[in-house]
Structures are given as structure tokens and as C-alpha cells.
Design a protein around this motif. Structure first.
Motif, PDB file in Angstrom:
ATOM      1  N   GLU A 487       0.715  -1.129   0.145  1.00 26.90           N
ATOM      2  CA  GLU A 487      -0.013   0.157  -0.039  1.00 26.90           C
ATOM      3  C   GLU A 487       0.874   1.387   0.065  1.00 26.90           C
ATOM      4  O   GLU A 487       0.468   2.350  -0.504  1.00 26.90           O
ATOM      5  CB  GLU A 487      -1.021   0.080   1.459  1.00 26.90           C
ATOM      6  N   LYS A 488       1.948   1.086   0.696  1.00 29.44           N
ATOM      7  CA  LYS A 488       2.936   2.260   0.650  1.00 29.44           C
ATOM      8  C   LYS A 488       4.393   1.992   0.451  1.00 29.44           C
ATOM      9  O   LYS A 488       4.841   0.988   0.982  1.00 29.44           O
ATOM     10  CB  LYS A 488       2.613   3.056   2.048  1.00 29.44           C
ATOM     11  N   VAL A 489       5.118   2.515  -0.326  1.00 26.88           N
ATOM     12  CA  VAL A 489       6.762   2.278  -0.701  1.00 26.88           C
ATOM     13  C   VAL A 489       7.365   3.390  -0.107  1.00 26.88           C
ATOM     14  O   VAL A 489       6.812   4.398   0.662  1.00 26.88           O
ATOM     15  CB  VAL A 489       6.761   2.276  -2.286  1.00 26.88           C
ATOM     16  N   ARG A 490       8.567   2.796   0.207  1.00 23.12           N
ATOM     17  CA  ARG A 490       9.509   3.599   0.902  1.00 23.12           C
ATOM     18  C   ARG A 490       9.891   4.875   0.118  1.00 23.12           C
ATOM     19  O   ARG A 490       9.939   4.866  -1.274  1.00 23.12           O
ATOM     20  CB  ARG A 490      10.796   2.897   1.420  1.00 23.12           C
ATOM     21  N   THR A 491      10.529   5.915   0.506  1.00 19.30           N
ATOM     22  CA  THR A 491      11.052   7.073  -0.212  1.00 19.30           C
ATOM     23  C   THR A 491      12.724   6.745  -0.427  1.00 19.30           C
ATOM     24  O   THR A 491      13.388   6.727   0.783  1.00 19.30           O
ATOM     25  CB  THR A 491      10.746   8.309   0.713  1.00 19.30           C
ATOM     26  N   PRO A 492      13.056   6.880  -1.399  1.00 18.54           N
ATOM     27  CA  PRO A 492      14.519   6.818  -1.824  1.00 18.54           C
ATOM     28  C   PRO A 492      15.280   7.957  -0.810  1.00 18.54           C
ATOM     29  O   PRO A 492      15.081   8.896  -0.683  1.00 18.54           O
ATOM     30  CB  PRO A 492      14.806   7.171  -3.329  1.00 18.54           C
ATOM     31  N   THR A 493      16.794   7.513  -0.464  1.00 15.67           N
ATOM     32  CA  THR A 493      17.587   8.589   0.143  1.00 15.67           C
ATOM     33  C   THR A 493      18.641   9.138  -0.651  1.00 15.67           C
ATOM     34  O   THR A 493      19.226   9.692  -0.207  1.00 15.67           O
ATOM     35  CB  THR A 493      18.163   7.814   1.398  1.00 15.67           C
ATOM     36  N   GLY A 494      18.653   8.510  -1.901  1.00 19.37           N
ATOM     37  CA  GLY A 494      19.677   8.857  -2.887  1.00 19.37           C
ATOM     38  C   GLY A 494      19.527   8.007  -4.092  1.00 19.37           C
ATOM     39  O   GLY A 494      18.480   7.121  -4.234  1.00 19.37           O
ATOM     40  N   MET A 495      20.347   8.345  -4.963  1.00 19.90           N
ATOM     41  CA  MET A 495      20.354   7.688  -6.390  1.00 19.90           C
ATOM     42  C   MET A 495      21.765   7.139  -6.547  1.00 19.90           C
ATOM     43  O   MET A 495      22.806   7.653  -6.325  1.00 19.90           O
ATOM     44  CB  MET A 495      19.820   8.640  -7.405  1.00 19.90           C
ATOM     45  N   LEU A 496      21.764   6.057  -7.221  1.00 20.80           N
ATOM     46  CA  LEU A 496      23.094   5.331  -7.841  1.00 20.80           C
ATOM     47  C   LEU A 496      23.125   5.512  -9.488  1.00 20.80           C
ATOM     48  O   LEU A 496      22.155   4.802  -9.953  1.00 20.80           O
ATOM     49  CB  LEU A 496      23.144   3.834  -7.115  1.00 20.80           C
ATOM     50  N   GLU A 497      23.890   6.342  -9.860  1.00 14.50           N
ATOM     51  CA  GLU A 497      23.612   6.658 -11.299  1.00 14.50           C
ATOM     52  C   GLU A 497      24.431   5.419 -12.059  1.00 14.50           C
ATOM     53  O   GLU A 497      25.402   5.305 -11.814  1.00 14.50           O
ATOM     54  CB  GLU A 497      24.382   7.919 -11.582  1.00 14.50           C
ATOM     55  N   ILE A 498      23.853   5.110 -13.173  1.00 12.62           N
ATOM     56  CA  ILE A 498      24.470   4.254 -13.992  1.00 12.62           C
ATOM     57  C   ILE A 498      24.355   5.066 -15.508  1.00 12.62           C
ATOM     58  O   ILE A 498      23.265   5.357 -15.868  1.00 12.62           O
ATOM     59  CB  ILE A 498      23.858   3.040 -14.152  1.00 12.62           C
ATOM     60  N   ARG A 499      25.197   5.005 -16.113  1.00 14.45           N
ATOM     61  CA  ARG A 499      25.322   5.987 -17.557  1.00 14.45           C
ATOM     62  C   ARG A 499      26.103   5.269 -18.437  1.00 14.45           C
ATOM     63  O   ARG A 499      27.223   4.649 -18.184  1.00 14.45           O
ATOM     64  CB  ARG A 499      26.210   7.338 -17.410  1.00 14.45           C
ATOM     65  N   ALA A 749       6.150  -7.965  -6.333  1.00 15.05           N
ATOM     66  CA  ALA A 749       4.874  -7.388  -5.304  1.00 15.05           C
ATOM     67  C   ALA A 749       5.358  -6.528  -4.328  1.00 15.05           C
ATOM     68  O   ALA A 749       4.822  -5.502  -3.935  1.00 15.05           O
ATOM     69  CB  ALA A 749       3.964  -8.050  -5.362  1.00 15.05           C
ATOM     70  N   HIS A 750       6.506  -6.921  -3.768  1.00 15.36           N
ATOM     71  CA  HIS A 750       7.035  -6.477  -2.363  1.00 15.36           C
ATOM     72  C   HIS A 750       7.967  -5.379  -2.538  1.00 15.36           C
ATOM     73  O   HIS A 750       8.319  -4.690  -1.482  1.00 15.36           O
ATOM     74  CB  HIS A 750       7.628  -7.309  -1.620  1.00 15.36           C
ATOM     75  N   ALA A 751       8.505  -5.039  -3.694  1.00 10.37           N
ATOM     76  CA  ALA A 751       9.379  -4.100  -4.096  1.00 10.37           C
ATOM     77  C   ALA A 751       8.799  -2.722  -3.659  1.00 10.37           C
ATOM     78  O   ALA A 751       7.714  -2.385  -3.960  1.00 10.37           O
ATOM     79  CB  ALA A 751       9.847  -4.200  -5.645  1.00 10.37           C
ATOM     80  N   ASP A 752       9.995  -1.763  -3.592  1.00  3.11           N
ATOM     81  CA  ASP A 752       9.614  -0.387  -3.520  1.00  3.11           C
ATOM     82  C   ASP A 752       9.738   0.459  -5.097  1.00  3.11           C
ATOM     83  O   ASP A 752       8.908   1.268  -5.357  1.00  3.11           O
ATOM     84  CB  ASP A 752      10.536   0.431  -2.497  1.00  3.11           C
ATOM     85  N   ALA A 775       2.813  -0.998  -8.280  1.00  2.34           N
ATOM     86  CA  ALA A 775       1.391  -0.471  -8.740  1.00  2.34           C
ATOM     87  C   ALA A 775       1.347   0.163 -10.084  1.00  2.34           C
ATOM     88  O   ALA A 775       0.504  -0.287 -10.838  1.00  2.34           O
ATOM     89  CB  ALA A 775       1.117   0.494  -7.647  1.00  2.34           C
ATOM     90  N   ASP A 776       2.360   0.908 -10.448  1.00  2.06           N
ATOM     91  CA  ASP A 776       2.360   1.396 -11.944  1.00  2.06           C
ATOM     92  C   ASP A 776       2.751   0.321 -12.837  1.00  2.06           C
ATOM     93  O   ASP A 776       1.805   0.535 -13.860  1.00  2.06           O
ATOM     94  CB  ASP A 776       3.558   2.691 -11.792  1.00  2.06           C
ATOM     95  N   LEU A 777       3.512  -0.588 -12.431  1.00  6.17           N
ATOM     96  CA  LEU A 777       3.870  -1.582 -13.464  1.00  6.17           C
ATOM     97  C   LEU A 777       2.565  -2.466 -13.890  1.00  6.17           C
ATOM     98  O   LEU A 777       2.207  -2.572 -14.928  1.00  6.17           O
ATOM     99  CB  LEU A 777       4.941  -2.389 -12.924  1.00  6.17           C
ATOM    100  N   VAL A 778       1.779  -2.605 -12.734  1.00  5.00           N
ATOM    101  CA  VAL A 778       0.674  -3.367 -12.743  1.00  5.00           C
ATOM    102  C   VAL A 778      -0.692  -2.479 -13.522  1.00  5.00           C
ATOM    103  O   VAL A 778      -1.178  -3.132 -14.369  1.00  5.00           O
ATOM    104  CB  VAL A 778      -0.006  -3.866 -11.456  1.00  5.00           C
ATOM    105  N   ALA A 779      -0.581  -1.349 -13.312  1.00  2.00           N
ATOM    106  CA  ALA A 779      -1.537  -0.506 -14.118  1.00  2.00           C
ATOM    107  C   ALA A 779      -1.407  -0.317 -15.541  1.00  2.00           C
ATOM    108  O   ALA A 779      -2.438  -0.209 -16.199  1.00  2.00           O
ATOM    109  CB  ALA A 779      -1.687   0.710 -13.112  1.00  2.00           C
ATOM    110  N   LYS A 780       0.007  -0.187 -15.701  1.00  2.00           N
ATOM    111  CA  LYS A 780       0.152   0.179 -17.231  1.00  2.00           C
ATOM    112  C   LYS A 780      -0.031  -1.299 -18.075  1.00  2.00           C
ATOM    113  O   LYS A 780      -0.088  -1.142 -19.284  1.00  2.00           O
ATOM    114  CB  LYS A 780       1.726   0.674 -17.143  1.00  2.00           C
ATOM    115  N   ARG A 781       0.612  -2.268 -17.615  1.00  2.00           N
ATOM    116  CA  ARG A 781       0.562  -3.588 -18.228  1.00  2.00           C
ATOM    117  C   ARG A 781       1.478  -3.265 -19.340  1.00  2.00           C
ATOM    118  O   ARG A 781       0.971  -4.026 -20.481  1.00  2.00           O
ATOM    119  CB  ARG A 781      -0.828  -4.309 -18.449  1.00  2.00           C
ATOM    120  N   SER A 782       2.516  -2.673 -19.533  1.00  2.00           N
ATOM    121  CA  SER A 782       3.005  -2.314 -20.855  1.00  2.00           C
ATOM    122  C   SER A 782       4.173  -3.034 -21.197  1.00  2.00           C
ATOM    123  O   SER A 782       4.759  -3.138 -22.170  1.00  2.00           O
ATOM    124  CB  SER A 782       3.730  -0.931 -20.830  1.00  2.00           C
TER     125      SER A 782
END
Length: 795
Positions: A487-499, A749-752, A775-782
Motif C-alpha cells: 500500500e505504501k512504498v519507501r522514499t529513496p534516500t539517494g540515487m546510484l547513477e548508471i550511465r 510485488a513487495h518491491a519499492d 502498482a504503476d507496473l501493474v496499472a500500465k501492463r505495458s
């Protein structure tokens, strides 16, 4: 079929006994006198928690005895070249047929082994090019990167006319396909000499810094006593000739301390002893040395193809054999299909069938030049299946170990179809499996348990899938488990960049991996998941990468030694009894002198299987009798090593035996779901999933901020997945960032946050097709992942 307790008495022979594999009194490992009838020419799935006895019954008993009996049909001479197999601990086995084992063991890490050489595909291609390639350069060996060109001389008979002949000497060349520069390796090596020795020191002062080359060691003695240079002179003062001998001298017979030995320069010796192995098969300290001392670059002469110029010059419709082996197998299959040459029609048909089998089994994204040692356990198992798909054999027993490992839900149906096809040809198919999608296609199910280790080893249920669902066993209760979206996902504390990630099939990928949350990386097999994470994340500072690779160690190694648990245990015993800690090591002073601490004595019976008998002096306890007089909390050291993790956790948690350092390690082992393992269980008996969880338990004490796990649900029972999710949550909540490569929908399903690669495999993949919440992945089904996750959660 009635529920079995595993203790029923042998049934009398009946008219249909030839349609059954009858097992009576199986006691391998933790099996408790299991007796069971398995229907032939059916698909039987074996279920149960990790450690319940599935593999002991299927692989250790049924398959092992079938292979042993087949080996005994050969002559004693031939048996001398075969692995010796001991008879499993079972009272009766009837109705066995030839067993073909298709397991998850990684394919050999020999650097000369590729997907093409490990199957028949490369051999068929070599024949094809030797027949159709222009210019024509010779036999199939002329296209083999493992066969060198050899010059030889010999006598030939020359016709002189009128029946007269003359014998003459002639020189001829046997053409091989091996590149002479890199010797068929595809890469050349450059050595950093400063990593091999300290040139300010002499050999006797310990100048050599290569693992195993200490002054006191065997190699140190060889180099110091060879006589080619002064061992007391600093290396920087060596003449050109002395340095050349130290580094490059060809194998030369010498005598040191009246012992005949062979001296060889450092560079060729390192190439033979260290670099002949795949990097991943090296011990950690050897790997660190190689990474420090050796630079691998693509061979400039063959361009990494491993092949000599002549082999590369011969082409079929503009394609040489190196080009063909570098193609994605699905593309190579299309190219072969376009060759219409009646003179080699049977060969083309066989090659096309083999390549089509790769595609059908979900490995069309591989290439034939892919090193075999780089395949995952699941890829290796499916590669081994290739040769069996077109087989005309029937009434064979095929044995599979979790064939769905490494498969996206989209591919599991294809695997199920292959298993059913083998059954429909009249074969018996035995499958050890946890995935409900594969359990669902079973004709017959055998559920072992009820628990793991000493709490398992009995048959809890045998019958149909519907019967299992209604049985009330742990597997039956969890068969229809479905996770729900958070129902609620965690908020990231930062980002690991891949370029610009471009490893293997990745297409210049840019992506930001959120930190401080649970990230799941998904996509079909071959989409680029491992290439992205292992190629761009693992190896960075603060990243702890945990895979399912084999743990190096002998049969003396066990969870207690691997995790470092044995050290605080030995110290606790020593302190309580006022003696040395070394007494409580079966590999040191406390070892039984009769069996050298092994607990068993091995008797070599030449061509017959060697026999392991329990040591009579220590009764299998591995320690001297005097050592077993010392107690801690009322237990001796052998009794402690026989405990399960769960028992030991309680034992070292309170009372006289309270040992916080040991208890902390045991807590981590229980945390990763290994509470059923005994402390002294040999590491060689652990599955891939158990190995990964053991590594995880060990790494949990480290200070790394980012954890990378590769399919941690491998080998986990449905009921254990929930425990794994709890562990992942605890890691994240403790401040870690967790990145999981996974196919299991419950973990998705358990991922943030989800990063989905695709849309397909090989050159059809390598792109990010979705980033966002489940939730967005399921909603879009893309994407394919989105469709399967939506179906799983019932959206």
C-alpha cells in the motif's frame, strides 16, 4: 493414492509392478526409511521445504543407483575410467530405468569451453565449413580453436615407375584452427612485474610476492636452489640473462637437495597454474592477485575470435566460422535455414534442429562463442537439455532439479511444455520443484517434510495436485499463496547513477537506481538484468554482491568453518576447560589420529566404488577421545557440531554456554532461513540457493551499504518466500540499500521500485522498458513482466 507416512511395509509383487519405481527403506542423508511407489511414464513433482529430503530421494537414491547399475554393466577396465559411485542407503529399489540427470551444476569453468563446444553445434559447424567453405583449407580440425597447427616429418613411399619405389623423408603440416598468438584463448596477457616480485629484495629475502611462492614453500625452494641466478642478490641487480631465466625460462630439469625437479620461468608457470582457470573458479586470494598482476587484452592477431587467419579466411556466403559463432543463436538458425546444399543436407538438418532447440528452450539469445563457465545454473541446466530434446530414446527416467530457475514467468510455460513432451514420448520425468506453475502440471506429487533436516525426511503426501491442495501439508496450504501489492512504498534516500552501460546486449543504458529502498530488477532471461547490475553496480565501493556460485572448500568444510562460527565456539570450550582452542578443531590438534579428523575411513577398491566406513576409534565423531571429555553446557564439541542452527542458537543464547559472538552468527544463519542446517554439514552437500543464503548470512556482518542478490528465492519453498521478504525488509530498515535480480512475482510485488529490462532477450533486449513502483507496473501492463504481475496479484 493414499497418504503415506513413509514407513509402510513392502507391497507384494503385482501385475503392474513394471509400471512403478518401488523404493523401500531409503535412508540417504535425512530420509527416515522412506518407502514409496512412483508411477513410470508419468510426470512426478517432488515438493517440500528446503532440506526436507527431496534431493536425497530423487538424486541421492533413485538417480544415483540407476547410474551405479549402468556403470556396472561395463568391463572392469572401462569402469576404471569412470567416477566410482557408492550404493545408496536403501533396502530395495525396483523398476529402475536409465536415469539422465539434468541438474544445475555450472558447466566446466575451463576457458576453452564455450556453448558451442559444450554441445554438438560447434562440431557440426566445423564439418560444414570444411565441406562448403571457400577457399577450402582442410579438415574440421582446421576450424577448431583448440587444435594447433603442427609441423611433422616422416617417411613416405614414392613411386618410381616399373614397380619401383623409393622411401624419402618429407615434412608436412597438420593444419589446426588455433590462433598461434593467443593459443586459442582469444586474449593475450600483460604482466605487471612489480606485482610478481619486489626487486629491492633477493629471493632468499622473500622477493616473490606470488601466492604460494614463499621462501619456505616448495616453489621458493625451487627458485632459490635452481642455480640459474644468485638467490642472495637483489632482483634489480640481475643481468639480462638472469632476469630472462627468472621470468621466461622453458621447463628445465634441475636437482635441489638431491631431489629431481623441473624449473620453469615465472610467467609460463603462472599461465599454467593460475590463468588456465576461469576467473570465477579461482580462490579469492588468487583472483585478487590475478586482478592485480595481469591485464587481459583482446588478441590483436585474431581479434578475440581464437582462430587462426586461415580458418577466418574460409567463408560460406560471406560468413566465416567466427562470424557464425558470434551470431545470436536465433539469427544463426535463420542463416543455416537459408543454406540449400543437397550434398550436406543431413548435416544442415541436424544443425538446424540443435539451434532451434536453443530457441525453443529460451536460450536463443546466447551465442555459440559464449564461455560455458559464464552461464548461470539455470542456463547451464537448459543447455544440457538440448541434446535430449531430439532423442529417440523412450522409457528413460529424466531427473530435473528446479528447471524453472532463472526463468521469467513468461518462459515457465515453455519449460512446462518441454517436460510434458518428454513424458509424452513414454519417459518417466522426475522434477524437484517449488514453483506452483510447474507443480500444477504434475500427474503425481510427492511432498516431503514436514520440516527440514532432522525435522524432515518423511513422505507427508503422495497423490494428485488437487489432493495436495486439500492435504493440509505445508506445501498444500501455501500452493495458492499470492502476494499483494504494497500500500505504501519507501522514499529513496539517494540515487546510484548508471550511465552508458553497454555490457553484452545493453544498449547504452542510463538509469538511476534508488538507494535506501528495495529495488527489484526484472525481465525475461537474457534481457540484460545481470549485465546491468553485475556490470555496473557490483564492484563499486560499498557494494556487497552475493551470488549462487560454488563455495570453495573440501568435504571438511561446513557452515561452522565457513562463517567463522567455529572460532568463538572453540574459544568458549577452551575457556570453560582451561585448555588450548586448537584441541577443538578436527583439522588440528584435536583430530582423531586414525581418520585424521574425517570421521570416516575411505577404502579404495580399484574399479569398484570406494567404501567409506565410520572410524571405529572415534565412532565418526572426528575427535580424539580425550577431547570429548571436555564439556560446555553439558555437551562435547562433536555434539555441538551435530546441532542444527536453531538448536545451537538456543544453546549459545543462555546459561553456561552463553557465547554472544557465536549467537550473533547463528542469528544471521536463522535469519536467512538456514535454521535446519547442522553446523557440521559438509558444504559440498548444499544447493545453489543454500550457498547464496550462507554467503548472505556471512556478509550481513559487513559494513557495505548496498546489497546485490541474484535470485535469492532459488530453492525456497513457497512458505519460506515470506520469511525472505521479511529479511529483505529488515536489511532495508537497518539502513541498507537492497537490489534484487528476481523473477518471483511475490518479490516483485513487495518491491519499492522496479526496473524492468527487455522487451525481449539478446539483441531484442538490453533496454529499460519500465521504471517505477509495482502498482504503476501493474496499472500500465505495458511489459511482459507487468502482464504477469497483474495476473499474479489478481488485478
Amino acid at each position: 493414492m493414499a497418504t503415506s507416512t513413509g514407513t509402510s511395509s513392502p507391497a507384494p509383487h503385482s501385475a503392474d509392478s513394471h509400471d512403478l519405481i518401488r523404493v523401500r527403506g531409503a535412508r540417504e542423508n535425512n530420509l527416515r526409511d522412506v518407502s514409496i511407489d512412483i508411477p513410470k511414464r508419468r510426470l512426478t513433482v517432488f515438493t517440500g521445504v528446503s532440506g526436507s529430503g527431496k534431493s536425497s530421494l530423487v538424486f541421492g537414491t533413485i538417480a544415483a543407483e540407476s547410474q551405479r547399475l549402468i556403470n556396472e554393466t561395463y568391463s572392469a577396465f572401462l569402469q576404471g575410467f569412470m567416477p566410482t559411485l557408492a550404493r545408496p542407503d536403501v533396502d530395495l529399489l525396483e523398476g529402475l530405468t536409465t536415469a539422465i540427470i539434468v541438474d544445475q551444476e555450472r558447466m566446466g569453468a575451463n576457458v576453452r569451453s564455450t556453448v558451442g563446444t559444450a554441445t554438438d553445434a560447434n562440431a557440426m559447424l566445423r564439418i560444414l565449413f570444411s565441406r562448403l567453405g571457400q577457399p577450402h583449407i582442410g579438415s574440421p580440425n582446421a576450424f577448431s580453436f583448440n587444435t594447433p597447427s603442427v609441423k611433422a616429418s616422416g617417411a613416405i613411399t614414392v613411386e618410381r615407375g616399373a614397380g619401383r619405389t623409393k622411401t624419402e623423408r618429407a615434412t608436412f603440416t597438420r593444419l589446426g584452427g588455433m590462433c598461434p598468438r593467443c593459443e586459442g584463448m582469444g586474449s593475450v596477457t600483460d604482466f605487471d612485474l612489480s606485482a610478481l616480485y619486489d626487486d629491492t629484495k633477493s629471493l632468499n629475502e622473500g622477493a616473490l610476492t606470488i601466492p604460494g611462492y614463499s621462501v619456505e614453500g616448495w616453489y621458493g625452494r625451487i627458485f632459490s636452489g635452481c642455480g640459474f641466478f644468485d638467490p642472495d642478490k637483489p632482483i634489480r641487480k640481475f643481468t639480462k640473462k638472469e632476469l630472462q631465466d627468472l621470468l621466461y625460462k622453458e621447463p628445465t630439469k634441475i636437482k635441489v637437495d638431491n631431489v629431481n625437479l623441473t624449473f620453469e620461468g615465472l610467467i609460463p608457470r603462472i599461465q599454467k597454474s593460475f590463468l588456465a582457470k576461469d576467473r570465477e573458479a579461482m580462490q579469492p586470494h588468487i583472483r585478487a592477485f590475478v586482478d592485480r598482476a595481469v591485464t587481459f587484452t583482446t588478441c590483436p592477431e585474431c581479434g578475440g575470435t581464437r582462430l587462426a587467419e586461415a580458418a577466418r579466411s574460409s567463408r560460406i556466403r560471406g560468413v566465416n566460422i567466427a562470424d557464425a559463432c558470434a551470431m545470436q543463436i536465433s539469427d544463426l538458425a535463420d542463416w543455416v535455414d537459408g543454406l540449400d546444399e543437397p550434398s550436406v543436407a543431413p548435416l544442415l538438418a541436424k544443425l538446424k534442429h540443435t539451434l532451434d532447440s536453443f530457441v525453443e528452450i529460451g536460450l536463443g539469445y546466447l551465442s555459440l562463442d559464449r564461455p560455458a563457465g559464464t552461464l548461470s545454473g539455470g542456463e547451464a541446466q537448459r543447455t544440457k537439455m538440448i541434446r535430449h530434446l531430439g532423442s529417440s530414446l523412450t522409457d528413460v527416467t529424466y531427473v530435473f532439479d528446479e528447471p524453472t530457475i532463472g526463468l521469467h514467468p513468461h518462459d515457465i510455460q515453455r519449460m512446462n511444455d518441454l517436460l510434458l513432451r518428454l513424458r509424452n514420448k513414454g519417459n518417466t520425468v522426475l522434477v524437484v520443484e517449488h514453483k506452483p506453475e510447474t507443480i500444477a502440471i504434475a500427474d503425481h506429487v510427492v511432498d516431503l517434510g514436514p520440516g527440514a533436516g532432522t525435522a524432515g525426511g518423511t513422505v507427508c503426501f503422495e497423490g494428485t495436485v488437487e489432493g495436495l491442495r486439500a492435504s493440509g501439508t505445508l506445501t498444500g496450504r501455501h500452493l495458492d499463496d499470492r502476494a499483494t501489492l504494497k500500500e505504501k512504498v519507501r522514499t529513496p534516500t539517494g540515487m546510484l547513477e548508471i550511465r552508458g552501460a553497454a555490457t553484452h546486449n545493453l544498449r547504452d543504458v542510463d538509469v538511476d537506481i534508488p538507494l535506501g529502498v528495495l529495488v527489484v530488477v526484472t525481465g525475461v532471461a537474457g534481457s540484460g538484468k545481470s549485465s546491468l547490475i553485475h556490470g555496473s553496480v557490483a564492484g563499486r565501493d560499498g557494494v556487497v554482491s552475493i551470488d549462487q556460485g560454488a563455495i570453495r572448500g573440501s568435504r571438511r568444510s561446513n557452515p561452522a568453518t565457513y562463517t567463522g562460527l567455529l572460532d568463538p565456539i572453540r574459544k568458549a570450550f577452551a575457556k570453560a576447560n582451561g585448555v588450548k582452542p586448537a584441541l577443538f578443531s578436527a583439522n588440528s590438534e584435536g583430530a582423531c589420529p586414525t581418520c585424521n579428523g574425517a570421521g570416516v575411513i575411505y577404502t579404495d577398491l580399484a574399479t569398484m566404488a570406494s567404501v567409506a566406513t565410520t572410524c571405529e576409534d572415534c565412532e565418526g565423531k572426528r575427535f580424539q577421545p580425550a577431547v570429548l571429555e571436555y564439556h560446555l553446557g553439558g555437551r562435547d564439541i562433536s555434539e555441538v557440531l551435530a546441532m542444527s542452527v536453531t538448536e545451537a542458537e538456543e544453546f549459545f543464547g543462555a546459561g553456561e554456554a552463553r557465547t554472544p559472538a557465536a549467537h550473533a552468527i547463528l542469528d544471521r544463519l536463522a535469519d536467512v532461513g538456514l535454521g535446519y542446517l547442522s553446523l557440521g554439514q559438509p558444504l559440498t552437500t548444499l544447493s545453489g540457493g543454500e550457498r547464496q543464503r550462507l554467503k548472505l548470512a556471512t556478509h550481513m556482518a559487513e559494513k557495505g551499504g548496498v546489497y546485490v542478490l541474484d535470485e535469492p528465492t532459488t530453492g525456497l519453498h513457497l512458505a519460506d518466500v515470506e520469511q525472505l521478504l521479511g529479511l529483505l525488509d529488515r536489511l532495508v530498515d537497518s539502513g541498507k540499500s537492497v537490489i534484487v535480480i528476481e523473477h518471483h512475482q511475490a518479490v516483485m510485488a513487495h518491491a519499492d521500485w522496479i526496473v524492468d529490462l527487455g522487451p525481449g532477450a539478446g539483441h531484442d533486449g538490453g533496454r529499460i522498458v519500465f521504471e517505477g513502483t509495482p502498482a504503476d507496473l501493474v496499472a500500465k501492463r505495458s511489459t511482459l513482466t507487468g502482464e504477469h504481475l497483474a495476473a499474479y496479484v489478481g488485478s
